[in-house]
Design an enzyme around this catalytic site. Structure first.
Site, PDB file in Angstrom:
ATOM      1  N   HIS A 123      54.775  31.755  43.942  1.00  0.00           N
ATOM      2  CA  HIS A 123      54.990  32.495  45.186  1.00  0.00           C
ATOM      3  C   HIS A 123      56.066  31.783  46.015  1.00  0.00           C
ATOM      4  O   HIS A 123      57.206  32.226  46.061  1.00  0.00           O
ATOM      5  CB  HIS A 123      53.661  32.615  45.949  1.00  0.00           C
ATOM      6  CG  HIS A 123      53.780  33.363  47.241  1.00  0.00           C
ATOM      7  ND1 HIS A 123      53.105  32.970  48.372  1.00  0.00           N
ATOM      8  CD2 HIS A 123      54.473  34.452  47.575  1.00  0.00           C
ATOM      9  CE1 HIS A 123      53.387  33.807  49.358  1.00  0.00           C
ATOM     10  NE2 HIS A 123      54.216  34.723  48.893  1.00  0.00           N
ATOM     11  N   CYS A 147      47.992  27.700  49.962  1.00  0.00           N
ATOM     12  CA  CYS A 147      48.957  28.178  50.962  1.00  0.00           C
ATOM     13  C   CYS A 147      48.744  29.657  51.262  1.00  0.00           C
ATOM     14  O   CYS A 147      48.596  30.055  52.409  1.00  0.00           O
ATOM     15  CB  CYS A 147      50.387  27.954  50.476  1.00  0.00           C
ATOM     16  SG  CYS A 147      50.862  26.229  50.484  1.00  0.00           S
ATOM     17  N   HIS A 148      48.767  30.489  50.218  1.00  0.00           N
ATOM     18  CA  HIS A 148      48.674  31.929  50.445  1.00  0.00           C
ATOM     19  C   HIS A 148      47.642  32.597  49.556  1.00  0.00           C
ATOM     20  O   HIS A 148      47.662  33.806  49.391  1.00  0.00           O
ATOM     21  CB  HIS A 148      50.044  32.590  50.277  1.00  0.00           C
ATOM     22  CG  HIS A 148      51.098  31.936  51.113  1.00  0.00           C
ATOM     23  ND1 HIS A 148      51.965  30.997  50.586  1.00  0.00           N
ATOM     24  CD2 HIS A 148      51.395  32.025  52.428  1.00  0.00           C
ATOM     25  CE1 HIS A 148      52.758  30.555  51.547  1.00  0.00           C
ATOM     26  NE2 HIS A 148      52.426  31.164  52.674  1.00  0.00           N
ATOM     27  N   GLY A 149      46.778  31.766  48.923  1.00  0.00           N
ATOM     28  CA  GLY A 149      45.643  32.319  48.216  1.00  0.00           C
ATOM     29  C   GLY A 149      45.935  32.956  46.872  1.00  0.00           C
ATOM     30  O   GLY A 149      45.396  34.011  46.560  1.00  0.00           O
ATOM     31  N   PRO A 162      49.367  36.686  46.123  1.00  0.00           N
ATOM     32  CA  PRO A 162      50.751  37.179  46.267  1.00  0.00           C
ATOM     33  C   PRO A 162      51.721  36.720  45.186  1.00  0.00           C
ATOM     34  O   PRO A 162      52.808  37.273  45.089  1.00  0.00           O
ATOM     35  CB  PRO A 162      51.168  36.624  47.631  1.00  0.00           C
ATOM     36  CG  PRO A 162      50.347  35.403  47.816  1.00  0.00           C
ATOM     37  CD  PRO A 162      49.043  35.648  47.119  1.00  0.00           C
TER      38      PRO A 162
END
Lengths: 183, 423, 289
Positions: A123, A147-149, A162
């Site tokens: 990502h 960080c963003h799963g 993501p």
């Protein structure tokens, strides 16, 4: 304000040819100057030499454990997978994956125990958790990027979140049963 | 120079921009339609050459800073890393180190040209003083740059030059300690010199802008020293006439520059600077870079620490007062038979001092240095006196006359066939 | 007038000043100029000479002198001695005591060399080098060819601009390596001192490092080395190798230089004629000079 100014050209073609040649020379010279000015940005000889292949002994990696190492400044995970993790990775229906790849494509035949992947989330480059005991491994027994799963499975493939792509596999080969050469 | 702008915006966008930020007009007025005396010789191309050298030094310098490590334990090896490993690093570093020398070659030609043709005289005093300031900034920049490779000459040059300030009474020692950031030349010194070496060229660029502004306000001097009387007859537009001439001069200069960079890259350097800095051992002869040698010789000629420093500083600062020292009304030495001879003697004195600066501080060099130092300052005294009694040769009535052989009025010039010259 | 006289006097004075350094530098003769394959605008290294020079440096010099700016990989790079990458890898691996670490248990360890490694130094630091050499420090030799020179004096140094003579370093090194003599009568050497004809001051701590037949050179097809195995030849070969160590991109520099000079000369010619053309536009140009 007028100066002592031009007469109109008396030999237009020859003058034009001379001007054009001179202009072309100037342009070529300026372009050639760019070669060193831009070329110096490329990795220098020391960096290139330091990026030579490295050897790694896998015996110290216990089953279910993963280690981190660097090659060419890039983080690499080497994981000694459990039987359960291997089975899970193989059982997945590839057609359902965001970035379809079989577990066979991501490991070396006969050495399925070991998974070698780059350790930065596809990502935005954070380091996913899941190497050390006690770290969250995500919903698919692989890695979880805090960080963003993003969730990666036990083959390092993206399953949820993501990130667009699987964790890439660096170039490597087995030189012996428990020795690999990365690069 | 005087006169209104001839820039005529053609498109809507140009008009729009011109009403808000007349930058194209500025460029046009100063690099295209700007009137240049038509009799400039090739010595006048050195202004353009110097701008080119400043830009070249900044570009190569910024690149070198990408690969250099300003740390006393690593600086020397990081320069060698540039020379060995970085792509084209050897080229960029040799361009930069030889570029500094060529920069000074050009600036000395430029200064001597200004002196010969009286370019410092009214109304160009401020232009000249700005030039002296640029020269001082160049010296500071070059000195600090020479420290960065952290070789023996870097280290000992830095030690000797910073110690000059200790000659100042009362505050001297404190100034030196503050320059060093310690009790000797060491890592803090290297760090601050790196920072200042990066800063100063941009200050030079700023003063260069003022220098060119002043130049374009008063107009260029020319080999006759006679001011422009009739813009139509005496001048040509900067572009294409001066542009192409400057380009030609620049490329000829680059030929010499390239000769040194590619064939003699260490000719103007010193072998000792390829030995890493060693605070425990001084090289047999500490010699600054060649462009400081005349001033270094003056420094050593005076047998007193403070006196030497003042004489050396005075040798540079006195240049700034030249417009008021020279009493002659005639600018160009072409028409000054006596001053001209003194000028050439002054050039020889400077070369002689340069040679002596490289020699050990023994006899007979010390005595000769003293004689030449007296002659150096004597030149300025002579200029003040000569102007009073010298009978100059007859001056041409105008620039056009000097070019066209005394009958400049006979031809129909200014046929105004050039679009940008209308108006 | 007296001004001309004083000018003449000044020039004479300078000439005398210029001539005297030769007198001032007492005793130390100028190193004789050798002929080098890498001198001049088209100079190139002699690969075989560099390989022989490397052998001398490795077997003799490297026992006391560091050359750590050189990495093994440099030996296979273009413009150098021209070893093959596999030769270099084997050479690097023959050094088994390259320091590395710390490992996972926090300890430094030794491993075989890799092409990216620097050439190992014989001593860990300057103090160790001094301790092992009676207080004298054997300087690193990787930069010596550029760090050693001798005074050319006026007017020679001016001519050097045009002749491109810049081999003071290797000339001095050859002279020094072949310049060991018995001290003349009246000179007594202290322990650890040696007499050298070309060393400034003549006293040198380094004992005579080379002797005939000391280094075995590769044999030609006739079973004999194509060049003599003498001090003279060793000195020349190792000096050439030292020039390459100090300036590994010398060949690329001179090659690119020639291209740049040709380009600039043509460009200058074109600009000259373009300038003439443009200035000819002035209506009154014909009478202007």
């Amino acid at each position: 304000m007028a100066h002592a100014t031009d007469t109109t050209g008396t030999e237009p073609t020859r003058r034009d040819f001379l001007m054009l040649t001179t202009g072309a020379f100037g342009a070529v010279g300026a372009a050639a100057l760019l070669v060193p000015l831009v070329g110096q940005l490329a990795p220098d000889a020391q960096v290139v030499a330091a990026g030579a292949p490295i050897e790694l002994d896998l015996t110290p990696i216990a089953e279910g454990q993963a280690i981190k190492l660097f090659w060419r400044g890039k983080l690499i995970f080497v994981r000694n997978r459990t039987k359960k993790e291997i089975d899970e990775a193989k059982a997945v229906d590839v057609a359902t994956l965001r970035d379809p790849q079989t577990d066979e494509q991501r490991t070396k035949a006969g050495h399925e125990r070991y998974l070698v992947v780059y350790g930065n989330c596809t990502h935005l480059g954070c380091v996913p958790l899941g190497n050390a005991a006690g770290e969250p491994k995500g919903e698919f027994d692989g890695w979880f990027c805090p960080c963003h799963g993003s969730h990666y499975d036990s083959s390092g493939r993206i399953r949820k979140g993501p990130a667009p792509l699987n964790l890439p596999v660096p170039p490597y080969a087995f030189t012996a049963d428990t020795k690999i050469k990365i690069g | 120079m005087s006169g209104h702008s001839t820039y005529q915006p053609k498109t809507g966008i140009e008009r729009w921009l011109d009403a808000r930020l007349p930058i194209v007009r500025l460029m046009h007025d100063s690099a295209v339609s700007y009137p240049v005396p038509r009799n400039l010789n090739l010595l006048w191309t050195f202004g353009g050459i110097l701008v080119f050298m400043l830009v070249a030094q900044i570009i190569t310098g910024v690149i070198l800073a990408m690969h250099y490590t300003p740390n006393a334990t690593m600086a020397f090896n990081s320069v060698e890393h540039i020379m060995r490993d970085v792509n084209f690093g050897w080229l960029l570093r040799y361009l930069h180190s030889n570029g500094a020398s060529m920069f000074f070659v050009a600036v000395y030609v430029h200064i001597f040209r200004g002196m010969y043709y009286g370019s410092y005289k009214a109304p160009r005093e401020v232009l000249w003083i700005l030039g002296v300031i640029i020269f001082l900034l160049m010296m500071a920049t070059a000195f600090m740059g020479y420290v960065l490779p952290w070789g023996q000459m870097s280290f000992w040059g830095a030690t000797v030059i910073t110690n000059l300030f200790s000659a100042l009474p009362v505050i001297g020692e404190t100034i030196v300690t503050f320059l060093w950031g310690g009790y000797s030349v060491d890592n803090p010194t290297l760090n601050r010199f790196f920072s200042l070496h990066f800063l100063l060229p941009f200050m030079i660029a700023g003063v260069v802008v003022l220098h060119i502004w002043a130049l374009h306000h008063v107009g260029q001097n020319n080999p006759t020293g006679v001011e422009v009387k009739d813009v139509k007859k005496d001048t040509v537009p900067f572009t294409p006439y001066a542009t192409i001439k400057d380009l030609f001069g620049m490329v000829c200069f680059m030929l010499v520059f390239a000769w040194f960079v590619f064939y003699q890259p260490n000719f103007m350097g010193h072998a000792d600077n390829y030995i890493p800095a060693n605070p425990a051992s001084t090289p047999a002869h500490i010699v600054p870079e060649w462009y400081f040698l005349p001033f270094y010789a003056i420094l050593r000629a005076i047998p007193d620490k403070l006196g030497g420093v003042l004489a050396m500083g005075g040798a540079i600062v006195i240049l700034a007062f030249l417009p008021w020292i020279d009493t002659s009304k005639v600018k160009s030495m072409t028409y000054r038979p006596i001053a001209r001879q003194f000028f050439w003697m002054f050039v020889l004195v400077c070369i002689g001092l340069g040679y002596l600066g490289a020699m050990p501080a023994d006899e007979p060099y010390v005595t000769i240095s003293r004689i030449l130092t007296v002659l150096y300052f004597g030149f300025f005294l002579a200029l003040a006196l000569i102007g009073i009694f010298e009978r100059p040769a007859p001056l041409p009535t105008s620039i056009a006359d000097s070019v066209l052989g005394g009958s400049g009025a006979r031809l129909g010039h200014a046929t105004a066939s050039e679009p940008q010259a209308k108006g | 007038m007296s001004l001309r006289l004083s000018l003449a006097g000044l020039v004479t004075g300078l000439a005398i000043a210029a001539a005297s350094p030769a007198l001032a530098a007492e005793g130390a003769p100028k190193p004789p100029a050798q002929s080098w394959s890498f001198s001049g605008p088209f100079g190139k290294f002699d690969r075989a000479q560099l390989q022989r020079g490397f052998k001398v440096a490795k077997e003799v010099c490297a026992n006391c002198h560091a050359m750590s700016l050189i990495r093994f990989r440099n030996l296979a790079e273009p413009g150098g001695p021209g070893f093959t990458p596999s030769q270099v890898a084997a050479l690097a691996a023959s050094y088994t005591n390259i320091k590395d670490g710390p490992n996972d248990s926090g300890e430094m360890f030794e491993r075989p060399g890799r092409p990216a490694d620097a050439f190992p130094a014989p001593f860990a630091n300057e103090q160790a080098a001094r301790a092992a050499n009676g207080g004298a420090y054997p300087p690193p030799i990787d930069m010596l060819a550029k760090a050693r020179t001798y005074e050319r004096g006026f007017p020679k140094f001016v001519f050097d601009i045009f002749t491109q003579y810049q081999e003071q370093g290797p000339d001095y090194i050859v002279a020094l390596l072949t310049g060991y003599r018995d001290p003349p009568a009246g000179v007594t050497l202290l322990p650890g001192q040696n007499y050298n004809n070309f060393m400034p001051g003549h006293l040198i701590a380094m004992p005579k490092p080379l002797s005939d037949g000391q280094v075995e050179y590769p044999k030609g097809p006739d079973g004999k080395s194509p060049v003599p195995e003498t001090v003279e030849q060793y000195a020349k070969d190792v000096a050439a190798f030292m020039v390459w160590m100090a300036e590994p991109h010398l060949e690329a520099r001179k090659r690119l230089g020639f291209q740049v000079m040709i380009f600039l000369a043509l460009f200058a010619g074109l600009l000259y004629f373009t300038k003439k053309k443009i200035w000819a536009r002035l209506p009154d140009h014909a009478s202007a000079h």
